[in-house]
Design an enzyme around this catalytic site. Structure first.
Site: not given
Length: 538
Positions: A75, A146, A219, A242, A277-278
């Protein structure tokens, strides 16, 4: 090579394999030695994906035992390189590619998947892969990675996991002329046709696999991520990692940081580099946490300051660009363009970077944070490593070792004035495997923000005093399998307490219940069970 002599004879394999029998542990040592022969992480990634194709249990056994070494390969940060070169290194499909051309037939495509008991789906449209932008169909590396962590870290059985790419085209001109590109070679389809594909996909998932199938959105670009989450979070078992996963792990680190700086969340002023978003997800969850401490929502929102590409997010700023989600945090304050100037003006106690702008926390910015605060909190959360706001060495060195630091990608320990600091990695992998596992095994109806806040608080409690003394605000990643089980048990307890669980009867021992559902990486025996009947000879 691990089949026993008896298994080889029963299954007609005797003589088809070399005579030596290797145990699973011996195989792991051989694979690890081969893995470490490669110099480049992208080559290690290809080697491990090949192992996953050949021997699933061996792959997950190795990944679980050596997770700190292997997670950065399968990852972040290496998966970013893998996505950029996905067409070139593509060997075997590990998920479903559903295109905009398949509208009206999504259910048929889901029926082509050979497994029937799917419990977890990670889906992307490839528009905002990590901090790398629009990679279209190359984004399949993200759902694959993921879900590998779902199993390695959480114990979700791999047969129950399905990676999906929704290919609606790409606006990446370089990919459109790339001979290795494996996706649709036209510009992204947007608007009603895009929304209809999402709607059809979710309906098809429920029809094919049932309403308790977890769908993790991954994403998607800001323009779609928030609205799709709001649209579907109350109708399906879904979450956006996210937004919510990043928020949960960041808030967990901040809560743990309070034990170092000896204050409460509500005592702090948080400055965000980024308003996507984060950042919005972290800000929203921080507000919930501060409200639990006793602040009103308005007071908590007042503690959050956002800086985006146009500068400080303020009301009626001349440059505009204040969307609905940013607008919640817009301040009645003069407009300031540069992050350094914002820092000097508002004097924050905590800086959080999540905009994938490499070096955004400049030397002057870090020095100012150290001047304003005895123990400044600096979280450089952007992935991959090349896009981090600053390095651990810069943060510790420029604050004379006084800062509380965490990052999105791993950094080596840093020694300042004779003391070694071990940077905490705010990896979403602390959160999403446990949350997913808990939601799946409890049969939860929905995944809520309350679940993510409880998960943040539970993860922060796992940080020991010894961890804090070393500068860590997260427990060691080597313990992630048990961490995920504990977090999952918290989710199970939360689901039953709030009437959201569908698995009955309610298990008394929630942790044992979770352990019983986790994937076992040990090889199964292929010797059939035999027994005799009364009065009959064997």
């Amino acid at each position: 090579m691990a089949f026993t002599l008896k298994e080889r004879q029963i299954m007609g394999l005797h003589g088809l394999l070399p005579p030596v029998v290797f145990t699973q542990e011996q195989q792991e040592k051989r694979v690890l030695a081969n893995l470490r022969r490669w110099d480049k992480d992208i080559d290690k990634y290809s080697y491990l994906m090949g192992l996953l194709d050949r021997n699933e249990r061996l792959f997950y056994s190795l990944a679980s035992k050596y997770i700190e070494e292997i997670a950065p390969i399968i990852y972040t940060p290496t998966v970013g390189q893998a996505c950029q070169r996905y067409g070139f290194i593509f060997r075997k499909p590990r998920g479903l590619f559903i295109t905009i051309n398949d509208k009206g037939h999504v259910y048929d495509i889901l029926c082509n998947w050979p497994e029937h008991e799917i419990k977890a789906i990670v889906v992307t449209d490839g528009e905002r892969i990590l901090g790398l932008g629009d990679l279209g169909s190359f984004g399949m590396g993200i759902p694959v990675g993921k879900l590998a962590l779902y199993t390695a870290m959480g114990g979700v059985p791999p047969s129950q996991c399905l990676p999906v790419v929704l290919d609606v085209g790409t606006d990446n001109d370089e990919l459109l002329v790339n001979e290795d590109y494996i996706g649709l070679k036209h510009k992204r389809v947007r608007g009603a046709a895009y929304d209809e594909l999402i709607e059809e996909f979710l309906h098809a998932v429920v029809r094919r696999f049932g309403p308790r199938t977890l769908v993790q959105f991954e994403d998607f670009a800001n323009s779609n991520a928030f609205r799709l989450l709001e649209k579907y979070r109350h109708s399906y078992l879904t979450f956006n990692d996210d937004i919510q996963g990043t928020a949960s792990v960041a808030v967990a680190g901040i809560i743990a940081s309070m034990r170092i700086v000896k204050t409460k969340l509500s005592d702090h002023k948080f400055l965000f580099q980024g308003a996507g978003e984060a950042s919005i997800g972290i800000a929203n969850l921080l507000v919930d946490a501060m409200v639990e401490e006793g602040l009103t929502k308005e007071e908590a929102v007042g503690k959050i300051w956002l800086v985006d590409s146009k500068g400080l997010v303020t009301k009626d700023r001349p440059s505009g660009g204040v969307t609905e989600h940013k607008g919640v945090y817009a301040k009645d304050f003069k407009h300031i363009k540069e992050l350094e100037e914002v820092c000097r003006e508002i004097r924050p106690t905590a800086a959080i970077g999540a905009a994938a702008i490499a070096g955004a926390f400049t030397e002057q910015f870090i020095r100012d944070m150290g001047e304003f605060n005895d123990r400044p909190i600096i979280f450089a959360l952007s992935n991959p490593t090349s896009l981090a706001e600053c390095t651990a060495e810069q943060a510790y060195t420029l604050t004379e070792g006084r800062c509380v630091f965490a990052s999105g990608s791993p950094f080596d320990p840093v020694t300042v004035n004779g003391k070694t600091h071990y940077p905490g990695q705010g990896n979403n992998a602390y959160i999403f495997p446990g949350v997913a596992l808990g939601a799946i095994v409890s049969g939860a109806h929905h995944v809520t923000d309350g679940m993510f806040l409880r998960t943040s608080q539970a993860l922060a409690k796992m940080v020991t005093e010894e961890n804090l003394e070393e500068g860590r605000v997260y427990p060691p990643l080597s313990d992630i399998r048990e961490i995920s089980a504990t977090l999952a048990a918290n989710i199970v307890e939360y689901a039953y307490r709030h009437g959201m669980a569908a698995h009955y009867p309610e298990p008394e021992d929630k942790l044992k219940f979770v352990h019983d559902h986790q994937y076992k990486t040990e090889y199964e025996s292929f010797i059939p069970v035999t027994y005799s009947w009364p009065g009959m000879s064997d």
